[in-house]
Design a protein around this motif. Structure first.
Motif, mmCIF file in Angstrom:
data_model
loop_
_atom_site.group_PDB
_atom_site.id
_atom_site.type_symbol
_atom_site.label_atom_id
_atom_site.label_comp_id
_atom_site.label_asym_id
_atom_site.label_seq_id
_atom_site.Cartn_x
_atom_site.Cartn_y
_atom_site.Cartn_z
ATOM 1 N N THR A 77 23.788 12.162 0.806
ATOM 2 C CA THR A 77 23.061 13.139 0.003
ATOM 3 C C THR A 77 22.352 14.088 0.971
ATOM 4 N N PRO A 78 22.015 15.310 0.519
ATOM 5 C CA PRO A 78 21.403 16.275 1.443
ATOM 6 C C PRO A 78 20.025 15.859 1.946
ATOM 7 N N GLU A 79 19.263 15.116 1.132
ATOM 8 C CA GLU A 79 17.883 14.792 1.480
ATOM 9 C C GLU A 79 17.749 13.459 2.206
ATOM 10 N N HIS A 80 18.827 12.783 2.481
ATOM 11 C CA HIS A 80 18.791 11.393 2.933
ATOM 12 C C HIS A 80 18.014 11.207 4.236
ATOM 13 N N LEU A 81 17.163 10.184 4.253
ATOM 14 C CA LEU A 81 16.431 9.784 5.449
ATOM 15 C C LEU A 81 16.768 8.346 5.809
ATOM 16 N N ALA A 82 16.758 8.053 7.096
ATOM 17 C CA ALA A 82 16.702 6.673 7.576
ATOM 18 C C ALA A 82 15.321 6.487 8.192
ATOM 19 N N VAL A 131 0.814 -1.219 0.000
ATOM 20 C CA VAL A 131 0.000 0.000 0.000
ATOM 21 C C VAL A 131 0.844 1.264 0.000
ATOM 22 N N ALA A 132 2.153 1.131 0.208
ATOM 23 C CA ALA A 132 3.005 2.313 0.288
ATOM 24 C C ALA A 132 4.425 1.980 -0.131
ATOM 25 N N VAL A 133 5.120 3.014 -0.612
ATOM 26 C CA VAL A 133 6.536 2.928 -0.973
ATOM 27 C C VAL A 133 7.262 4.087 -0.303
ATOM 28 N N ALA A 134 8.397 3.797 0.294
ATOM 29 C CA ALA A 134 9.248 4.841 0.871
ATOM 30 C C ALA A 134 10.636 4.734 0.266
ATOM 31 N N GLU A 135 11.287 5.877 0.176
ATOM 32 C CA GLU A 135 12.670 5.907 -0.311
ATOM 33 C C GLU A 135 13.544 6.623 0.693
ATOM 34 N N THR A 136 14.754 6.100 0.863
ATOM 35 C CA THR A 136 15.694 6.751 1.761
ATOM 36 C C THR A 136 16.313 7.993 1.134
ATOM 37 N N HIS A 137 16.445 8.002 -0.213
ATOM 38 C CA HIS A 137 17.071 9.143 -0.881
ATOM 39 C C HIS A 137 16.933 9.002 -2.384
ATOM 40 N N ILE A 138 17.394 10.001 -3.113
ATOM 41 C CA ILE A 138 17.430 9.946 -4.570
ATOM 42 C C ILE A 138 18.649 9.115 -4.950
ATOM 43 N N GLN A 178 3.376 11.901 0.426
ATOM 44 C CA GLN A 178 3.599 12.654 1.659
ATOM 45 C C GLN A 178 5.080 12.953 1.769
ATOM 46 N N LEU A 179 5.404 14.233 1.805
ATOM 47 C CA LEU A 179 6.803 14.645 1.920
ATOM 48 C C LEU A 179 7.205 14.644 3.391
ATOM 49 N N LEU A 180 8.343 14.055 3.662
ATOM 50 C CA LEU A 180 8.763 13.799 5.038
ATOM 51 C C LEU A 180 9.898 14.714 5.473
ATOM 52 N N TYR A 181 9.852 15.039 6.767
ATOM 53 C CA TYR A 181 10.925 15.784 7.415
ATOM 54 C C TYR A 181 11.358 15.007 8.657
ATOM 55 N N ASP A 182 12.469 15.416 9.201
ATOM 56 C CA ASP A 182 13.012 14.746 10.379
ATOM 57 C C ASP A 182 11.965 14.655 11.494
ATOM 58 N N GLU A 225 13.622 16.947 2.759
ATOM 59 C CA GLU A 225 14.741 17.583 3.447
ATOM 60 C C GLU A 225 15.804 18.008 2.423
ATOM 61 N N GLY A 226 16.806 18.721 2.909
ATOM 62 C CA GLY A 226 17.939 19.063 2.052
ATOM 63 C C GLY A 226 17.729 20.312 1.226
ATOM 64 N N THR A 227 18.602 20.476 0.258
ATOM 65 C CA THR A 227 18.628 21.679 -0.566
ATOM 66 C C THR A 227 17.623 21.568 -1.713
ATOM 67 N N ASP A 228 17.286 22.727 -2.296
ATOM 68 C CA ASP A 228 16.332 22.737 -3.404
ATOM 69 C C ASP A 228 16.850 21.969 -4.615
ATOM 70 N N ASP A 229 18.168 21.872 -4.755
ATOM 71 C CA ASP A 229 18.747 21.169 -5.906
ATOM 72 C C ASP A 229 18.501 19.672 -5.855
ATOM 73 N N TRP A 230 18.225 19.126 -4.668
ATOM 74 C CA TRP A 230 18.066 17.682 -4.541
ATOM 75 C C TRP A 230 16.752 17.329 -3.869
ATOM 76 N N LYS A 231 15.681 17.733 -4.561
ATOM 77 C CA LYS A 231 14.334 17.342 -4.157
ATOM 78 C C LYS A 231 13.661 16.624 -5.320
ATOM 79 N N TYR A 232 12.689 15.806 -5.008
ATOM 80 C CA TYR A 232 11.966 15.055 -6.034
ATOM 81 C C TYR A 232 11.137 16.014 -6.889
ATOM 82 N N GLU A 233 11.481 16.118 -8.168
ATOM 83 C CA GLU A 233 10.758 17.005 -9.073
ATOM 84 C C GLU A 233 9.526 16.329 -9.674
#
Length: 484
Positions: A128-133, A50-57, A104-108, A81-89
């Motif tokens: 990477t700047p946007e990386h999540l665990a 029902v859902a997919v999550a990614e740790t980073h680009i 759903q866009l995630l933050y810390d 998270e991270g800089t504007d250059d490395w967000k999901y477009e």
């Protein structure tokens, strides 16, 4: 809680199916693009994704997140998270099938639930700047604390994610050291977690997303605190850590920059695997004579390839290096590819290629067809020598030695006056190689040099392939290596 780790041995990549058995719902973390493998596993386990999550680009494979969202309207949990250059477009654009993505866009510190499982996002920049665990808590099983953390490319067994890729692969200048310092800060949060916490990484041994990844599939915070050399360097202070994490990182495959771009802008929707046409001898001859087609010879026996092959063929044996060879040596992903391959390996090869963005696999010929082709067509060969003969010939005029190992291997000891050009970026380095009549091409065992020799021959260079183990080379190596 249902927990399954899905391993791709060629990309050394781990994806995760995490399900709630009480509700029958499941989450996939860091899926590859050919998502049927996860759908089949979920069906076997009696859960629905029902859902997919990614740790980073990602930089080393095309993500399956968009594929799930386009085909099944799957909910997405992605970092903002991270800089504007490395967000999901791509999630900002309408779906190909119409409508918008359910993302759903995630933050810390953000949390979401899959059935009775709680997932918390932990911002871990550096790789990477946007990386999540993602920490995982099995509330349905009565837990009030997480049992483990999906670490993506932040923390591995025996290593940490490399902070240089945006600069070394994506060519973003001046970010390597700042990223290493961000990674140092992320490690401090990592060390605050309890020792019992399991670590579920995105990669294992064989991946170039680090330099010394372990081969076991998971570990714990406590074990890595004790035995991970990069964590040990972090315990010695920030400057020591930055020096250690940046030293000796392998040259990333050439396709990494393209994966970063496509995963940011949106990987093309695959739908189904390409279905290459099986060729007759006559049809194979037509492709061999067509400069637009790239013949990829997958025979395991590299000496057989050197002895006889189709002129201009690329050598990419159907083993664990297949993705790396093609991704390193084929710059244009739209190139029509014709495989020379055992028919039983065709689907595997197609999956390997689409995972790194090579969708134009137009045809294949069996190895039996190839042998019939050799009986009545123009063929080519590449001279094969050993290290002893290389040593005799390397002093001749208009002859140069090319070492296609990683720079760190070269620095640890190399043939005197050899030119280093890691095969993972050979198209980038080829123009800077000596304009010699003959290039003597070697690596550590012959495997990488075989692929590099075929590439250089295709580029019009006269080469001799050095087959053998560099460890057996007994002549003096470079003076700087001796001094070291």
């Amino acid at each position: 809680m249902l927990f399954r780790q899905i391993f791709d041995p060629k990309l050394a990549q781990y994806a995760y199916l995490i399900g709630c058995q009480q509700t029958g719902e499941a989450l996939v973390v860091d899926p590859e693009r050919d998502i049927d493998q996860y759908l089949e596993l979920a069906e076997e386990e009696g859960v629905e994704i029902v859902a997919v999550a990614e740790t980073h680009i990602h930089a080393d494979f095309l993500s399956g997140a968009r594929e799930f969202a386009e085909r099944f309207d799957t909910k997405l949990y992605l970092s903002d998270e991270g800089t504007d250059d490395w967000k999901y477009e791509w999630i900002k654009e309408p779906k190909e099938s119409g409508g918008s993505y359910d993302a759903q866009l995630l933050y810390d510190g953000d949390t979401f639930t899959i059935g009775n499982i709680e997932v918390e996002a932990v911002h871990t920049p550096g790789h990477t700047p946007e990386h999540l665990a993602f920490t995982i808590t099995d509330k349905g099983g009565g837990a009030t604390e997480p049992m483990g953390v999906v670490t993506g490319d932040f923390a591995f067994v025996n290593d940490l994610g490399r902070p240089d890729l945006l600069e070394s692969a994506a060519k973003v200048e001046g970010v390597m050291e700042p990223s290493a310092r961000e990674l140092y800060s992320s490690v401090q949060r990592f060390l605050e977690m309890p020792d019992y916490m399991q670590i579920w990484p995105a990669h294992g041994a064989g991946s170039t997303c680090g330099k010394a990844l372990g081969a076991v599939p998971q570990t714990t915070i406590g074990y890595e605190r004790k035995y991970n050399p990069m964590v040990g360097a972090a315990l010695e202070g920030e400057d020591r850590f930055v020096e250690a994490i940046l030293d000796g990182q392998p040259e990333p495959q050439l396709y990494f920059a393209r994966m970063k771009r496509d995963n940011k802008l949106g990987a093309p929707v695959l739908g189904q695997l390409p279905q290459p046409k099986k060729l007759t001898v006559g049809e194979l001859k037509t492709h061999a004579e067509n400069d637009e087609s790239l013949i990829v010879d997958t025979r395991i026996d590299r000496s057989a390839f050197m002895e006889t092959h189709i002129p201009g063929a690329l050598y990419a044996p159907m083993n664990k290096s297949f993705n790396t060879v093609v991704g390193s040596l084929v710059e244009d992903e739209t190139t029509p590819i014709v495989l020379l391959i055992d028919e039983g390996d065709v689907e595997e090869a197609v999956r390997d290629l689409v995972r790194i963005g090579y969708d134009n696999v137009v045809a294949f010929a069996t190895l039996e067809t190839l042998q019939r082709y050799f009986a009545d067509a123009e063929t080519a060969s590449i001279e094969e020598i050993d290290f002893a003969e290389m040593e005799q010939r390397r002093h001749a005029d208009d002859t140069a030695v090319v070492d296609v190992r990683f720079r760190s291997e070269y620095d640890a000891g190399h043939v005197a006056d050899a030119h280093n050009a890691s095969y993972t970026r050979l198209p980038e380095y080829e123009a800077d190689l000596p304009d010699a009549d003959t290039l003597l091409v070697h690596c550590g065992s012959g495997a990488r040099a075989a692929a590099a020799s075929a590439y250089l021959a295709r580029a019009g260079r006269s080469v001799a392939f050095v087959n053998g183990n560099f460890s057996d080379y007994e002549a003096p190596v470079s003076e700087e290596a001796v001094a070291a």
